[in-house]
Design a protein around this motif. Structure first.
Motif, PDB file in Angstrom:
ATOM      1  N   PHE A 167       0.844  -1.189   0.000  1.00 22.21           N
ATOM      2  CA  PHE A 167       0.000   0.000   0.000  1.00 22.21           C
ATOM      3  C   PHE A 167       0.880   1.241   0.000  1.00 22.21           C
ATOM      4  O   PHE A 167       1.875   1.308   0.724  1.00 22.21           O
ATOM      5  N   LEU A 168       0.493   2.227  -0.796  1.00 20.57           N
ATOM      6  CA  LEU A 168       1.181   3.508  -0.800  1.00 20.57           C
ATOM      7  C   LEU A 168       0.286   4.523  -0.091  1.00 20.57           C
ATOM      8  O   LEU A 168      -0.829   4.795  -0.537  1.00 20.57           O
ATOM      9  N   TYR A 169       0.786   5.033   1.019  1.00 18.09           N
ATOM     10  CA  TYR A 169       0.075   6.053   1.791  1.00 18.09           C
ATOM     11  C   TYR A 169       0.588   7.415   1.351  1.00 18.09           C
ATOM     12  O   TYR A 169       1.797   7.603   1.198  1.00 18.09           O
ATOM     13  N   LEU A 170      -0.328   8.378   1.185  1.00 17.52           N
ATOM     14  CA  LEU A 170       0.037   9.726   0.782  1.00 17.52           C
ATOM     15  C   LEU A 170      -0.571  10.729   1.752  1.00 17.52           C
ATOM     16  O   LEU A 170      -1.755  10.625   2.104  1.00 17.52           O
ATOM     17  N   GLY A 171       0.230  11.692   2.184  1.00 20.16           N
ATOM     18  CA  GLY A 171      -0.269  12.743   3.071  1.00 20.16           C
ATOM     19  C   GLY A 171       0.805  13.783   3.311  1.00 20.16           C
ATOM     20  O   GLY A 171       1.987  13.550   3.054  1.00 20.16           O
ATOM     21  N   TYR A 172       0.390  14.928   3.814  1.00 19.50           N
ATOM     22  CA  TYR A 172       1.338  15.995   4.129  1.00 19.50           C
ATOM     23  C   TYR A 172       1.894  15.800   5.533  1.00 19.50           C
ATOM     24  O   TYR A 172       1.156  15.464   6.463  1.00 19.50           O
ATOM     25  N   LEU A 173       3.169  16.043   5.690  1.00 22.18           N
ATOM     26  CA  LEU A 173       3.811  15.992   6.996  1.00 22.18           C
ATOM     27  C   LEU A 173       3.177  17.050   7.897  1.00 22.18           C
ATOM     28  O   LEU A 173       3.035  18.208   7.505  1.00 22.18           O
ATOM     29  N   SER A 174       2.802  16.642   9.086  1.00 23.30           N
ATOM     30  CA  SER A 174       2.233  17.571  10.052  1.00 23.30           C
ATOM     31  C   SER A 174       3.288  18.603  10.451  1.00 23.30           C
ATOM     32  O   SER A 174       4.468  18.269  10.599  1.00 23.30           O
ATOM     33  N   THR A 175       2.865  19.849  10.634  1.00 19.70           N
ATOM     34  CA  THR A 175       3.815  20.916  10.954  1.00 19.70           C
ATOM     35  C   THR A 175       4.466  20.723  12.323  1.00 19.70           C
ATOM     36  O   THR A 175       5.516  21.301  12.581  1.00 19.70           O
ATOM     37  N   ASP A 176       3.875  19.914  13.183  1.00 22.26           N
ATOM     38  CA  ASP A 176       4.469  19.682  14.501  1.00 22.26           C
ATOM     39  C   ASP A 176       5.353  18.432  14.537  1.00 22.26           C
ATOM     40  O   ASP A 176       5.795  18.009  15.601  1.00 22.26           O
ATOM     41  N   LYS A 177       5.622  17.847  13.384  1.00 23.88           N
ATOM     42  CA  LYS A 177       6.475  16.657  13.288  1.00 23.88           C
ATOM     43  C   LYS A 177       7.755  16.995  12.536  1.00 23.88           C
ATOM     44  O   LYS A 177       7.765  17.852  11.658  1.00 23.88           O
ATOM     45  N   LYS A 178       8.816  16.274  12.873  1.00 20.63           N
ATOM     46  CA  LYS A 178      10.089  16.473  12.181  1.00 20.63           C
ATOM     47  C   LYS A 178      10.154  15.591  10.946  1.00 20.63           C
ATOM     48  O   LYS A 178       9.760  14.418  10.988  1.00 20.63           O
ATOM     49  N   ARG A 179      10.680  16.157   9.888  1.00 19.41           N
ATOM     50  CA  ARG A 179      10.891  15.389   8.653  1.00 19.41           C
ATOM     51  C   ARG A 179      11.991  14.363   8.908  1.00 19.41           C
ATOM     52  O   ARG A 179      13.060  14.700   9.415  1.00 19.41           O
ATOM     53  N   PRO A 180      11.734  13.097   8.562  1.00 23.13           N
ATOM     54  CA  PRO A 180      12.764  12.073   8.792  1.00 23.13           C
ATOM     55  C   PRO A 180      14.052  12.375   8.025  1.00 23.13           C
ATOM     56  O   PRO A 180      14.019  12.963   6.950  1.00 23.13           O
ATOM     57  N   VAL A 181      15.149  11.972   8.610  1.00 26.37           N
ATOM     58  CA  VAL A 181      16.441  12.080   7.935  1.00 26.37           C
ATOM     59  C   VAL A 181      16.866  10.679   7.525  1.00 26.37           C
ATOM     60  O   VAL A 181      16.366   9.689   8.042  1.00 26.37           O
ATOM     61  N   SER A 182      17.782  10.604   6.600  1.00 21.46           N
ATOM     62  CA  SER A 182      18.247   9.293   6.152  1.00 21.46           C
ATOM     63  C   SER A 182      19.726   9.374   5.837  1.00 21.46           C
ATOM     64  O   SER A 182      20.326  10.440   5.840  1.00 21.46           O
ATOM     65  N   ARG A 183      20.286   8.227   5.575  1.00 22.47           N
ATOM     66  CA  ARG A 183      21.698   8.159   5.199  1.00 22.47           C
ATOM     67  C   ARG A 183      21.871   6.956   4.287  1.00 22.47           C
ATOM     68  O   ARG A 183      21.031   6.065   4.244  1.00 22.47           O
ATOM     69  N   ARG A 184      22.955   6.931   3.578  1.00 22.59           N
ATOM     70  CA  ARG A 184      23.308   5.791   2.736  1.00 22.59           C
ATOM     71  C   ARG A 184      24.791   5.519   2.916  1.00 22.59           C
ATOM     72  O   ARG A 184      25.578   6.441   3.114  1.00 22.59           O
ATOM     73  N   GLN A 185      25.145   4.257   2.829  1.00 21.77           N
ATOM     74  CA  GLN A 185      26.552   3.887   2.799  1.00 21.77           C
ATOM     75  C   GLN A 185      27.102   4.299   1.435  1.00 21.77           C
ATOM     76  O   GLN A 185      26.360   4.401   0.456  1.00 21.77           O
ATOM     77  N   PRO A 186      28.401   4.538   1.325  1.00 19.71           N
ATOM     78  CA  PRO A 186      28.966   5.003   0.050  1.00 19.71           C
ATOM     79  C   PRO A 186      28.684   4.023  -1.093  1.00 19.71           C
ATOM     80  O   PRO A 186      28.760   2.801  -0.917  1.00 19.71           O
ATOM     81  N   ILE A 187      28.367   4.570  -2.242  1.00 22.44           N
ATOM     82  CA  ILE A 187      28.100   3.745  -3.417  1.00 22.44           C
ATOM     83  C   ILE A 187      29.331   2.928  -3.800  1.00 22.44           C
ATOM     84  O   ILE A 187      29.210   1.830  -4.356  1.00 22.44           O
ATOM     85  N   THR A 188      30.511   3.419  -3.474  1.00 21.77           N
ATOM     86  CA  THR A 188      31.732   2.691  -3.824  1.00 21.77           C
ATOM     87  C   THR A 188      31.792   1.327  -3.143  1.00 21.77           C
ATOM     88  O   THR A 188      32.468   0.425  -3.632  1.00 21.77           O
ATOM     89  N   ASP A 189      31.060   1.171  -2.016  1.00 19.56           N
ATOM     90  CA  ASP A 189      31.017  -0.124  -1.324  1.00 19.56           C
ATOM     91  C   ASP A 189      30.095  -1.117  -2.031  1.00 19.56           C
ATOM     92  O   ASP A 189      30.065  -2.293  -1.670  1.00 19.56           O
ATOM     93  N   LYS A 190      29.365  -0.658  -3.029  1.00 17.17           N
ATOM     94  CA  LYS A 190      28.327  -1.489  -3.652  1.00 17.17           C
ATOM     95  C   LYS A 190      28.536  -1.693  -5.135  1.00 17.17           C
ATOM     96  O   LYS A 190      27.665  -2.199  -5.830  1.00 17.17           O
ATOM     97  N   VAL A 191      29.695  -1.258  -5.627  1.00 14.45           N
ATOM     98  CA  VAL A 191      29.959  -1.313  -7.069  1.00 14.45           C
ATOM     99  C   VAL A 191      31.277  -2.043  -7.315  1.00 14.45           C
ATOM    100  O   VAL A 191      32.261  -1.820  -6.617  1.00 14.45           O
ATOM    101  N   GLU A 192      31.230  -2.915  -8.285  1.00 14.26           N
ATOM    102  CA  GLU A 192      32.454  -3.575  -8.755  1.00 14.26           C
ATOM    103  C   GLU A 192      32.658  -3.217 -10.219  1.00 14.26           C
ATOM    104  O   GLU A 192      31.764  -3.418 -11.035  1.00 14.26           O
ATOM    105  N   TRP A 193      33.788  -2.649 -10.521  1.00 12.49           N
ATOM    106  CA  TRP A 193      34.109  -2.281 -11.896  1.00 12.49           C
ATOM    107  C   TRP A 193      34.934  -3.400 -12.542  1.00 12.49           C
ATOM    108  O   TRP A 193      35.879  -3.882 -11.951  1.00 12.49           O
ATOM    109  N   ARG A 194      34.571  -3.768 -13.753  1.00 14.42           N
ATOM    110  CA  ARG A 194      35.353  -4.724 -14.527  1.00 14.42           C
ATOM    111  C   ARG A 194      35.718  -4.040 -15.830  1.00 14.42           C
ATOM    112  O   ARG A 194      34.858  -3.736 -16.653  1.00 14.42           O
ATOM    113  N   ARG A 195      37.010  -3.831 -15.992  1.00 14.96           N
ATOM    114  CA  ARG A 195      37.472  -3.107 -17.183  1.00 14.96           C
ATOM    115  C   ARG A 195      38.437  -3.943 -17.982  1.00 14.96           C
ATOM    116  O   ARG A 195      39.144  -4.750 -17.496  1.00 14.96           O
TER     117      ARG A 195
END
Length: 195
Positions: A167-195
């Motif tokens: 299910f996809l829920y859609l709605g506006y963030l309430s003004t009294d709530k904090k917008r979630p933050v996120s992070r990602r591990q570096p893309i270099t840890d997830k890529v293998e180059w073959r040349r």
């Protein structure tokens, strides 16, 4: 369109759960229409366009809430039953002005594996989430409760070989709530180059 705009949109999209929505703020129909139209432009092998959406809004949200909470109550053994889970299934659809059942229509195309149609639906959902972000609307893709059950397929009017993918829920963030933050591990840890 500039790469910077696209980069910012993709990197600033966040999952915003219904518990964080402003329950008194609706989404304009033209925004919902744009979200759906952009879903329709997802990549799709063989142009199968397998995505289908059942949209719950207004009183329809109560129908979904009743269905999934009753399903949980009827199918959960007493020793596994949790009142908090029942309440979550009963309340969550009412927290968002729109809840879209994300469905995959069986295309019965022997040349295209079903997995590729599932992937196409996932791309359609990504398009919807990015479009929602561009309009300042929060989105959350959830798949708990009865999502993968035959009872839900029947409730949604799906065919035997069709699938619900959440299910996809859609709605506006309430003004009294904090917008979630996120992070990602570096893309270099997830890529293998073959040349």
């Amino acid at each position: 369109m500039t790469p910077d705009v696209v980069n910012e949109l993709i990197r600033n999209r966040r999952t915003i759960k219904p518990e964080l929505y402003d329950k008194n703020r609706n989404i304009a129909p033209e925004i919902v229409a744009a979200i759906l139209e952009n879903a329709n432009w997802a990549p799709t092998h063989g142009l199968t366009e397998p995505w289908r959406f059942v949209i719950f809004t207004g009183a329809g949200r109560q129908q979904l809430a009743d269905f999934q909470s009753n399903w949980y109550q009827q199918t959960t053994p007493p020793e596994l039953y949790k009142a908090a889970k029942y309440e979550k299934l009963r309340q969550r659809p009412l927290m968002a002005p729109y809840v879209l059942a994300i469905c995959k229509k069986d295309t019965d195309n022997a040349k295209i594996p079903e997995l590729e149609d599932i992937e196409a639906v996932a791309c359609a959902v990504q398009n919807m989430m990015l479009t929602a972000t561009a309009y300042g609307v929060g989105s959350y893709w959830g798949s708990g409760g009865p999502t993968y059950t035959s009872e839900l397929k029947q409730f949604l009017g799906l065919g035997e070989k069709d699938k619900c993918l959440g299910f996809l829920y859609l709605g506006y963030l309430s003004t009294d709530k904090k917008r979630p933050v996120s992070r990602r591990q570096p893309i270099t840890d997830k890529v293998e180059w073959r040349r």
